[in-house]
Design an enzyme around this catalytic site. Sequence first.
Site, PDB file in Angstrom:
ATOM      1  N   SER A  33       0.842  -1.194   0.000  1.00  0.00           N
ATOM      2  CA  SER A  33       0.000   0.000   0.000  1.00  0.00           C
ATOM      3  C   SER A  33       0.877   1.243   0.000  1.00  0.00           C
ATOM      4  O   SER A  33       2.059   1.167  -0.356  1.00  0.00           O
ATOM      5  CB  SER A  33      -0.949  -0.043   1.202  1.00  0.00           C
ATOM      6  OG  SER A  33      -1.978   0.908   1.058  1.00  0.00           O
ATOM      7  N   ASN A  34       0.317   2.372   0.369  1.00  0.00           N
ATOM      8  CA  ASN A  34       1.096   3.615   0.400  1.00  0.00           C
ATOM      9  C   ASN A  34       0.622   4.474   1.566  1.00  0.00           C
ATOM     10  O   ASN A  34      -0.258   4.080   2.320  1.00  0.00           O
ATOM     11  CB  ASN A  34       0.969   4.352  -0.942  1.00  0.00           C
ATOM     12  CG  ASN A  34      -0.475   4.675  -1.258  1.00  0.00           C
ATOM     13  OD1 ASN A  34      -1.133   5.413  -0.534  1.00  0.00           O
ATOM     14  ND2 ASN A  34      -0.991   4.083  -2.329  1.00  0.00           N
TER      15      ASN A  34
END
Length: 220
Positions: A33-34
């Site tokens: 993810s980020n």
Amino acid sequence: LARALTQQDLAGKTVLVTAGPTREPIDPARFLSNRSSGKMGYAIARAAFRRGAKVILVSGPTALTCPAGVKRLEVQTAQEMYETVLQHSEQADIIIKSAAVADYRPGEQAVHKVKKEEISPALSLVQNPDILLELGRRKKKGQLLIGFAAESRRLREEGEKKLKRKNLDLIAVNNISGENTGFESESNQLLLLSKSRVEQLPLTGKLHTADLLLDRICSL
Ligand code: CTP
Ligand code: CA
């Protein structure tokens, strides 16, 4: 109440907003993810509703509650966001893509948790579809398409490239290296680029930033 006290300059308009990160599963325990918190997208959804719009918020996983009056559709992966956004894009007058979509996902997803001795240190990745690029291809007459760009350098050049390549009406460039801007921050400072205008917004809270962005969109 906020709606009753606000100028209804988006009355009769349907606004589709995307927010948050996407999660790309590796196995039942892990994902890629980020750093997106979703705060900017949720602020845009809240502000658009206050200004009279019908708002659809397509959201990746965040810790935020859905703003009053907003219809939220929750997704996990980029592929799910792609499908949900395209299902609702035809009815939208304005589309604002503030989500931080993961560019890649693991080539395969394990059904069972992979043990650390077995996990390959070289994860094989495949590219996710570019939702905004596809929206630019399908853009209807009169529809406004607004993208974001997360950049740490050459903000204007990188923003201009994305504006053109994705067939956007406006791009909001986020300086993700700034101390009080971008990911996870409560405030933001956007650089707005259209074909004919460059505008640096002030450093301010995300709800105020959302209203300044909507002011600009209304002027388009
Ligand atoms: N975007 C999207 N689908 C993707 C990747 C990005 O819709 N698979 C959208 C984002 O929501 C954002 C815009 O494209 O509005 C720009 O995202 P950004 O990550 O800055 O640009 P990319 O085109 O992915 O290029 P790069 O990450 O290499 O800078
Ligand atoms: Ca990207």
